[in-house]
Design an enzyme around this catalytic site. Structure first.
Site, PDB file in Angstrom:
ATOM      1  N   PHE A  60       0.836  -1.202   0.000  1.00  0.00           N
ATOM      2  CA  PHE A  60       0.000   0.000   0.000  1.00  0.00           C
ATOM      3  C   PHE A  60       0.882   1.269   0.000  1.00  0.00           C
ATOM      4  CE2 PHE A  60      -1.998   2.784   3.452  1.00  0.00           C
ATOM      5  CZ  PHE A  60      -2.613   3.639   2.557  1.00  0.00           C
ATOM      6  N   ASN A 102       8.122  -9.796  -1.403  1.00  0.00           N
ATOM      7  CA  ASN A 102       7.767 -11.207  -1.607  1.00  0.00           C
ATOM      8  C   ASN A 102       6.310 -11.378  -2.054  1.00  0.00           C
ATOM      9  OD1 ASN A 102       6.306 -10.802   0.715  1.00  0.00           O
ATOM     10  ND2 ASN A 102       7.251 -12.452   1.900  1.00  0.00           N
ATOM     11  N   TYR A 149       3.776  -6.422  17.321  1.00  0.00           N
ATOM     12  CA  TYR A 149       4.182  -5.593  16.177  1.00  0.00           C
ATOM     13  C   TYR A 149       5.003  -4.386  16.646  1.00  0.00           C
ATOM     14  CZ  TYR A 149       3.337  -2.176  12.390  1.00  0.00           C
ATOM     15  OH  TYR A 149       3.463  -1.224  11.406  1.00  0.00           O
TER      16      TYR A 149
HETATM   17  N1  LIG Z   1      -0.429   1.430   7.022  1.00  0.00           N
HETATM   18  C1  LIG Z   1      -0.185   2.065   8.167  1.00  0.00           C
HETATM   19  O1  LIG Z   1      -1.064   2.730   8.737  1.00  0.00           O
HETATM   20  C2  LIG Z   1       1.194   2.007   8.778  1.00  0.00           C
HETATM   21  C3  LIG Z   1       1.406   2.683   9.983  1.00  0.00           C
HETATM   22  C4  LIG Z   1       2.668   2.647  10.565  1.00  0.00           C
HETATM   23  C5  LIG Z   1       3.691   1.967   9.943  1.00  0.00           C
HETATM   24  N2  LIG Z   1       3.462   1.300   8.788  1.00  0.00           N
HETATM   25  C6  LIG Z   1       4.578   0.576   8.168  1.00  0.00           C
HETATM   26  O2  LIG Z   1       4.705   0.994   6.827  1.00  0.00           O
HETATM   27  C7  LIG Z   1       5.192  -0.093   6.018  1.00  0.00           C
HETATM   28  C8  LIG Z   1       4.263  -0.335   4.852  1.00  0.00           C
HETATM   29  O3  LIG Z   1       2.986  -0.676   5.377  1.00  0.00           O
HETATM   30  P1  LIG Z   1       1.713  -0.910   4.456  1.00  0.00           P
HETATM   31  O4  LIG Z   1       0.544  -0.421   5.186  1.00  0.00           O
HETATM   32  O5  LIG Z   1       1.993  -0.408   3.086  1.00  0.00           O
HETATM   33  O6  LIG Z   1       1.634  -2.501   4.474  1.00  0.00           O
HETATM   34  P2  LIG Z   1       1.516  -3.539   3.273  1.00  0.00           P
HETATM   35  O7  LIG Z   1       1.236  -4.861   3.915  1.00  0.00           O
HETATM   36  O8  LIG Z   1       0.599  -3.042   2.226  1.00  0.00           O
HETATM   37  O9  LIG Z   1       2.989  -3.537   2.685  1.00  0.00           O
HETATM   38  C9  LIG Z   1       4.011  -4.359   3.170  1.00  0.00           C
HETATM   39  C10 LIG Z   1       4.710  -4.948   1.959  1.00  0.00           C
HETATM   40  O10 LIG Z   1       5.793  -5.770   2.425  1.00  0.00           O
HETATM   41  C11 LIG Z   1       5.770  -6.995   1.699  1.00  0.00           C
HETATM   42  N3  LIG Z   1       6.361  -8.009   2.575  1.00  0.00           N
HETATM   43  C12 LIG Z   1       5.831  -8.517   3.712  1.00  0.00           C
HETATM   44  N4  LIG Z   1       6.670  -9.426   4.246  1.00  0.00           N
HETATM   45  C13 LIG Z   1       7.752  -9.475   3.425  1.00  0.00           C
HETATM   46  C14 LIG Z   1       8.949 -10.239   3.445  1.00  0.00           C
HETATM   47  N5  LIG Z   1       9.206 -11.131   4.408  1.00  0.00           N
HETATM   48  N6  LIG Z   1       9.849 -10.039   2.444  1.00  0.00           N
HETATM   49  C15 LIG Z   1       9.598  -9.138   1.446  1.00  0.00           C
HETATM   50  N7  LIG Z   1       8.472  -8.407   1.379  1.00  0.00           N
HETATM   51  C16 LIG Z   1       7.567  -8.571   2.357  1.00  0.00           C
HETATM   52  C17 LIG Z   1       4.310  -7.268   1.387  1.00  0.00           C
HETATM   53  O11 LIG Z   1       4.120  -8.109   0.276  1.00  0.00           O
HETATM   54  C18 LIG Z   1       3.802  -5.842   1.121  1.00  0.00           C
HETATM   55  O12 LIG Z   1       3.945  -5.503  -0.245  1.00  0.00           O
HETATM   56  C19 LIG Z   1       5.314  -1.282   6.971  1.00  0.00           C
HETATM   57  O13 LIG Z   1       6.641  -1.358   7.423  1.00  0.00           O
HETATM   58  C20 LIG Z   1       4.392  -0.918   8.113  1.00  0.00           C
HETATM   59  O14 LIG Z   1       4.793  -1.548   9.316  1.00  0.00           O
HETATM   60  C21 LIG Z   1       2.231   1.299   8.194  1.00  0.00           C
END
Ligand SMILES: NC(=O)c1ccc[n+]([C@@H]2O[C@H](COP(=O)([O-])OP(=O)(O)OC[C@H]3O[C@@H](n4cnc5c(N)ncnc54)[C@H](O)[C@@H]3O)[C@@H](O)[C@H]2O)c1
Length: 304
Positions: free
Chosen positions: A11, A32, A139
């Site tokens: 995302f 991945n 987390y």
């Molecule tokens: N969405 C939020 O509100 C939010 C808030 C705080 C922090 N974050 C952080 O921002 C980052 C992105 O979050 P997001 O909401 O886009 O989540 P998301 O799940 O959409 O994106 C995470 C991505 O990482 C990939 N992934 C997961 N495990 C993996 C692995 N072992 N190896 C390679 N790729 C892997 C997934 O396929 C996915 O594309 C994350 O680190 C999340 O912790 C998000």
């Protein structure tokens, strides 16, 4: 700059890739595809479909020789996090260490990490970078551990870094099918004429920040050598009940919220002071909640 974006098919990652292209950088994605989607990215963007904690990561650095890393790959699924905490450690901690080792070996100019306000645990009032960290979820613990290793790699080996602690990021492409963000889930429910579920009283507050604003913060950090931590939020707070009413006003329908017991590890309050990011990165959120929600609704209408 050539930028390796881990989790770039996810995302937030896909918006970061889009913004990097817009600003003239050359992103390469490592993902991945466990939750990310190839369709989120333009065809021209190279994608290495590998695990961030695997040894194959070394080959990507050798092949691509990136200038900077934006590390967003993470295990973000709440149920997995509770049932299999080792998965959070493997991806969020070991994956970060794997990348840091490569960043050190290849003299990366900037290592940007996506952390979360989950590192704070439950606090009352405005939180900033000085607020004590005390996570109450698996987390949050994994994100804080990753942050600690990043700072250590800077102190021991001089790997330059920026840590961002985001509030509740929302916008187009957020997963709404399972345990994605509450904004995406509520909009999906309302468009499908389903009653949205609210866990707890709904009085818990969140700091919502639009995904493009988060992408801009990441790009701004590429050329800063501040070796510091920044909270990234709107500095405004909204309760889950208020969010429901706001969306109900935009998508009126014959539904009402269903209240269920609160989830373990759910924080009660979150509002983030972004003054430090404004001062040092010249970053302020530019998208209002109203227009951000409208964009998200329009996107979801096209995809459902
Ligand atoms: N969405 C939020 O509100 C939010 C808030 C705080 C922090 N974050 C952080 O921002 C980052 C992105 O979050 P997001 O909401 O886009 O989540 P998301 O799940 O959409 O994106 C995470 C991505 O990482 C990939 N992934 C997961 N495990 C993996 C692995 N072992 N190896 C390679 N790729 C892997 C997934 O396929 C996915 O594309 C994350 O680190 C999340 O912790 C998000």
């Amino acid at each position: 700059m050539k930028v390796l974006v881990t989790g770039g098919a996810g995302f937030i990652g896909s918006h970061v890739v889009e913004w990097l292209i817009h600003k003239g950088h050359s992103p390469v994605v490592l993902d991945n595809l466990s939750s990310g989607k190839r369709d989120h990215l333009p065809d021209s963007i190279p994608i290495y479909q590998i695990d961030v904690a695997s040894d194959e990561v070394k080959n990507v650095f050798k092949e691509e020789q990136p200038d900077a890393v934006i590390h967003m790959a993470a295990q973000t699924d709440i149920t997995t996090s509770i049932l299999h905490p080792e998965e959070d450690i493997r991806t969020n901690v070991l994956g970060t260490i794997q990348l840091l080792s490569c960043a050190k070996e290849y003299n990366i100019k900037q290592f940007i990490f996506s952390s979360s306000c989950a590192v704070y645990g439950d606090h009352k009032g405005l939180m900033n970078e000085q607020t004590p960290t005390s996570p109450i979820s698996v987390y949050g613990v994994s994100k804080l551990a990753a942050e600690t290793y990043i700072k250590l790699f800077y102190q021991l080996f001089g790997v330059p870094y920026t840590i961002f602690r985001y509030g509740n990021v929302y916008g187009p492409r957020q997963d709404s099918s399972g345990e994605g963000g509450v904004v995406a889930i509520f909009i999906r429910n309302m468009l499908l004429k389903q009653d949205p579920i609210i866990y707890g009283s709904g009085k818990q507050t969140r700091d919502f920040v639009y995904v493009q604003d988060v992408a801009r913060a990441n790009e701004k950090a590429l050329t800063s050598a501040l070796n510091d931590t920044f909270t990234i939020g709107s500095s405004q707070t909204l309760s889950i009940n208020d969010l429901y009413h706001l969306l109900d006003g935009k998508l009126p329908g014959n539904y009402s919220p269903v209240y269920k017991p609160e989830k373990d590890g759910d924080i009660q309050q979150c509002v983030l002071d972004h003054a430090k990011a404004t001062k040092y990165l010249n970053w302020t959120p530019s998208v209002t909640m109203h227009s951000g929600l409208d964009e998200t609704i329009n996107w979801m209408k096209k995809t459902l």
